[in-house]
Design a protein around this motif. Structure first.
Motif, PDB file in Angstrom:
ATOM      1  N   LEU A 169      -2.571 -16.268   2.594  1.00  0.00           N
ATOM      2  CA  LEU A 169      -1.936 -15.507   1.824  1.00  0.00           C
ATOM      3  C   LEU A 169      -2.994 -14.918   0.918  1.00  0.00           C
ATOM      4  O   LEU A 169      -2.858 -13.775   0.464  1.00  0.00           O
ATOM      5  CB  LEU A 169      -1.122 -16.394   1.253  1.00  0.00           C
ATOM      6  CG  LEU A 169      -0.149 -15.902   0.076  1.00  0.00           C
ATOM      7  CD1 LEU A 169       0.744 -14.600   0.720  1.00  0.00           C
ATOM      8  CD2 LEU A 169       0.856 -16.785  -0.568  1.00  0.00           C
ATOM      9  N   ALA A 170      -3.973 -15.532   0.523  1.00  0.00           N
ATOM     10  CA  ALA A 170      -5.102 -15.122  -0.568  1.00  0.00           C
ATOM     11  C   ALA A 170      -5.761 -13.725  -0.096  1.00  0.00           C
ATOM     12  O   ALA A 170      -6.033 -12.803  -0.390  1.00  0.00           O
ATOM     13  CB  ALA A 170      -5.902 -16.315  -1.012  1.00  0.00           C
ATOM     14  N   LEU A 221      -4.711  -6.039   1.434  1.00  0.00           N
ATOM     15  CA  LEU A 221      -3.922  -5.148   1.225  1.00  0.00           C
ATOM     16  C   LEU A 221      -4.194  -4.339  -0.109  1.00  0.00           C
ATOM     17  O   LEU A 221      -4.018  -3.308  -0.345  1.00  0.00           O
ATOM     18  CB  LEU A 221      -2.334  -5.654   1.045  1.00  0.00           C
ATOM     19  CG  LEU A 221      -1.889  -6.501   2.010  1.00  0.00           C
ATOM     20  CD1 LEU A 221      -0.700  -7.216   1.498  1.00  0.00           C
ATOM     21  CD2 LEU A 221      -1.473  -5.351   2.951  1.00  0.00           C
ATOM     22  N   LEU A 222      -5.191  -4.888  -0.752  1.00  0.00           N
ATOM     23  CA  LEU A 222      -5.812  -4.098  -2.028  1.00  0.00           C
ATOM     24  C   LEU A 222      -6.557  -2.714  -1.431  1.00  0.00           C
ATOM     25  O   LEU A 222      -6.653  -1.707  -1.679  1.00  0.00           O
ATOM     26  CB  LEU A 222      -6.560  -4.859  -2.878  1.00  0.00           C
ATOM     27  CG  LEU A 222      -5.861  -5.925  -3.902  1.00  0.00           C
ATOM     28  CD1 LEU A 222      -6.651  -6.759  -4.577  1.00  0.00           C
ATOM     29  CD2 LEU A 222      -4.894  -5.128  -4.710  1.00  0.00           C
ATOM     30  N   LEU A 235       0.553  -7.878   5.275  1.00  0.00           N
ATOM     31  CA  LEU A 235       2.013  -7.661   4.619  1.00  0.00           C
ATOM     32  C   LEU A 235       2.781  -8.811   4.901  1.00  0.00           C
ATOM     33  O   LEU A 235       3.783  -9.150   3.831  1.00  0.00           O
ATOM     34  CB  LEU A 235       2.505  -6.346   4.945  1.00  0.00           C
ATOM     35  CG  LEU A 235       3.416  -5.554   4.113  1.00  0.00           C
ATOM     36  CD1 LEU A 235       3.240  -5.787   2.552  1.00  0.00           C
ATOM     37  CD2 LEU A 235       3.830  -4.347   4.538  1.00  0.00           C
ATOM     38  N   SER A 253      -4.677 -11.979   2.686  1.00  0.00           N
ATOM     39  CA  SER A 253      -3.957 -11.081   2.854  1.00  0.00           C
ATOM     40  C   SER A 253      -3.640 -10.044   1.579  1.00  0.00           C
ATOM     41  O   SER A 253      -3.746  -8.683   1.859  1.00  0.00           O
ATOM     42  CB  SER A 253      -2.596 -11.307   3.281  1.00  0.00           C
ATOM     43  OG  SER A 253      -2.395 -12.102   4.468  1.00  0.00           O
ATOM     44  N   CYS A 254      -3.568 -10.671   0.338  1.00  0.00           N
ATOM     45  CA  CYS A 254      -3.756  -9.962  -0.866  1.00  0.00           C
ATOM     46  C   CYS A 254      -4.956  -9.364  -0.940  1.00  0.00           C
ATOM     47  O   CYS A 254      -4.625  -7.854  -1.339  1.00  0.00           O
ATOM     48  CB  CYS A 254      -3.511 -10.899  -2.067  1.00  0.00           C
ATOM     49  SG  CYS A 254      -1.622 -11.721  -1.973  1.00  0.00           S
ATOM     50  N   LEU A 272       2.672 -11.848   2.987  1.00  0.00           N
ATOM     51  CA  LEU A 272       2.813 -11.568   1.705  1.00  0.00           C
ATOM     52  C   LEU A 272       4.542 -11.582   1.551  1.00  0.00           C
ATOM     53  O   LEU A 272       5.007 -12.375   0.847  1.00  0.00           O
ATOM     54  CB  LEU A 272       2.301 -10.284   1.228  1.00  0.00           C
ATOM     55  CG  LEU A 272       2.418 -10.143  -0.422  1.00  0.00           C
ATOM     56  CD1 LEU A 272       1.686 -11.136  -1.063  1.00  0.00           C
ATOM     57  CD2 LEU A 272       2.009  -8.824  -0.803  1.00  0.00           C
TER      58      LEU A 272
END
Length: 652
Positions: A177-178, A184-185, A59, A180-181, A62
């Motif tokens: 970053l990718a 987080l899903l 997070l 992390s996304c 992000l």
């Protein structure tokens, strides 16, 4: 050949929004964030599971995209402006990268310096403090260095090398970053927002309002609320004369997070486990708060806090409040922390707020002679909420002064210490240990602190007047207390850490029943853990299932309370995932106080009636009493350890 070979490494690349974003995010995520995490990772691992910590890291990566994008946009706007003014493309690109490097470089250098300074303090064993003057001096030195490099023609080369390095890290940052996304899903964080309010029964017509006022960092020995002697709080003393005043009331911990979590639940820190500054209460405890119990009885529930660490957002219990407000303040440093409470179940408000550390320093100079957290702002928010209430209310208002900076407003400042001494924020020492030679200046800090107490009392008195004029006060249950006190002795100024002296632990407690006009003073030791069960009992809600405290209702009605030891603890270094072997624990039995160091397995014993300043250890002269109290405390610790092991498991 050597010049040609050197050119690519020093040439300034073309700037674009995408390139600038990637470079800024690389600086923040790969250079800054690991150092920010390093300073607190031990604390995080003390209460977060690896999955939760990974969620917070993801997070954070992000969230860091937001300032990275803002920096990139500012850089490109600067380049566009340069072109409009007639600058060539090389100059425009150089300006864009310069506008990027200055903020990210400053943040990274600040974090490196802060971590290094913390390490130096640890290894040196001293109370070195990096005050605002030194920080501003460092900023000026960096600007002078940049100017000197520019004068020598080296600026472009330095910018070129820095940009090339950041662009080299861009791919790694964007990959992180990718990922992390994606993570987080799978592990989405909870967002702050209006909770689904449970169905509540209609409130009874005669149901009293319940007001809980907590004044941060209010030491009983300085406030002097109970009795008839001198006092710094005449308005609270006046209120206490028609209420019950407890003159031996003890906080459950020596700083805000664990004590206010206890205040919400009646559970001691070793039960709710919100024992680190950034720790949430354990989920099974935070579902059993005073607010939830009163809400189930038909009350509107409202929290207003000037200290983020006292807020239900911080504790994880915000779902039990109809409104949960962070008091307005002109402080710049508070703004990013408050914004990041959008993710209340994470550590981000206290972790990523370090991204803008210079805002705290700006506060020191913008509010040079004033505290930017005046209690009037909290009380004004409370008045607005009361004006909208349609049912009986439970309202918890937490104000910050006399918490440092000890800067009282006009009319109170300079009453105890003359002008010219410690009258600016930048002149004040930070919390920590001090030498005997510094006691004189510490005593002057205490005078400024006492002026802040006087101002806090006046602000509270004005709000109580407003409640009285509205007709609410006389019909309400009112409790006034503090989360902890403040030490100006025993070689320690402030609170938190390992300090467990009377100045830090003993705080005022005044409770007034509806229609009460007869005052009484209770001198029996009682605990902050008793406040929530008492208010629940008085409001007709019965007990709180996870409370360690008890209802003080018998004492409020003039009866005698059964004798019972009072417990306080400092457990910042104790992980909820490891067997209990850290922390300092206090057991108060009548006039005797045992303080136990779990790591060193040593104890001290004091007679508070004969030795209120705790100067004489009685363990050698009263070994039987010391052994009995120590055995009692160790038995309680063993019982708590069994509960901890069942809930969180053994060492991981």
């Amino acid at each position: 050949m050597s010049a040609a070979a050197a050119a690519p490494s020093t040439a300034i690349p073309a700037a674009s929004l995408w390139r600038c974003f990637g470079a800024a995010h690389a600086a923040l995520s790969i250079l800054w964030m690991p150092w920010a995490l390093l300073k607190q990772v031990d604390a995080f691992l003390g209460f977060l599971t690896p999955v939760e910590l990974l969620r917070d890291v993801a997070l954070a990566l992000l969230v860091l995209a937001v300032p990275a994008l803002i920096i990139a946009m500012v850089a490109m706007l600067g380049a566009g402006l340069a072109r409009r003014l007639g600058a060539g493309e090389p100059a425009a690109h150089a300006l864009a990268w310069g506008l990027l490097i200055v903020p990210v470089g400053w943040v990274c250098l600040w974090q490196f310096g802060s971590a290094g300074w913390a390490w130096l303090r640890t290894v040196s064993g001293t109370s070195l403090s990096l005050n605002s003057h030194l920080r501003v001096g460092a900023a000026v030195a960096l600007l002078l260095l940049a100017y000197a490099l520019g004068r020598q023609g080296r600026w472009r080369g330095l910018v070129g090398k820095t940009v090339q390095a950041l662009l080299g890290l861009r791919g790694l940052a964007l990959l992180a970053l990718a990922l992390s996304c994606g993570w987080l899903l799978l592990q989405p964080p909870r967002l702050l927002g209006p909770a689904d309010a449970p169905a509540v029964p209609p409130a009874a017509a005669d149901q009293p309002d319940v007001f809980l006022f907590t004044i941060d960092t209010l030491a009983a020995q300085d406030a002097m609320v109970c009795g008839d002697g001198p006092t710094l709080m005449p308005r609270l003393r006046e209120f206490a004369r028609q209420a019950t005043c407890f003159d031996r009331h003890y906080a459950s911990a020596n700083f805000t997070t664990p004590s206010t979590a206890t205040l919400e639940t009646g559970a001691l820190p070793w039960t709710h486990w919100g024992v680190q500054i950034v720790a949430k209460m354990s989920a099974d405890v935070r579902d059993h708060t005073l607010a939830r119990r009163l809400r189930e009885q038909g009350y509107e529930t409202h929290s207003i806090s000037a200290n983020l660490m006292a807020s239900p957002r911080h504790h994880g219990s915000f779902a039990h409040y109809d409104t949960d407000t962070i008091s307005p303040s002109p402080s710049l440093g508070l703004k990013p922390r408050r914004a990041l409470t959008l993710f209340p179940d994470t550590t981000l408000p206290f972790w990523l707020s370090g991204l803008v550390p210079f805002l705290d320093t700006l506060d020191v100079y913008r509010f040079a002679e004033h505290n930017p957290f005046p209690p009037e702002l909290s009380y004004a928010a409370a008045k607005q909420q009361l004006a909208k209430a349609h049912r009986p209310v439970f309202m918890w208002v937490h104000t910050l002064p006399p918490h440092d900076p000890y800067l009282a407003p006009e009319g109170f400042k300079y009453q105890l210490l003359p002008q010219g001494e410690l009258d600016r924020w930048s002149q004040m020492l930070g919390m920590g240990h001090y030498t005997p030679a510094q006691q004189t200046v510490i005593d002057k800090h205490r005078l400024r602190y006492r002026e802040s107490i006087m101002a806090a009392d006046a602000a509270l008195g004005r709000f109580l007047d407003d409640l009285r004029q509205s007709g609410r006060l006389d019909k309400a249950i009112v409790a006034i207390t503090s989360d902890h006190g403040e030490s100006f002795e025993h070689g320690f100024m402030g609170h938190a850490g390992e300090t467990m002296n009377e100045g830090v632990l003993r705080v005022p407690l005044v409770i007034k029943l509806p229609g009460q006009s007869t005052g009484r003073v209770v001198s029996q030791p009682v605990s902050l853990a008793d406040v929530a069960p008492t208010l629940a009992d008085l409001a007709g809600g019965g007990g709180l299932p996870r409370a360690d405290g008890r209802s003080l209702k018998p004492a409020l009605l003039g009866d005698t309370l059964p004798a019972r030891p009072v417990l306080s603890m400092a457990m910042e270094r104790q992980s909820r995932f490891a067997p209990i072997g850290q922390g300092h624990y206090v057991l108060i039995d009548g006039d005797h106080k045992l303080t136990y160091d779990a790591a060193a397995r040593t104890a001290t014993l004091h007679d508070l009636a004969a030795d209120p300043r705790e100067t004489t250890d009685l363990m050698a002269t009263q070994p039987e009493l010391g052994a009995r109290l120590r055995a009692d405390l160790e038995a309680r610790l063993a019982q708590v350890e069994q509960l901890r092991a069942r809930q969180f498991g053994g060492t991981r």
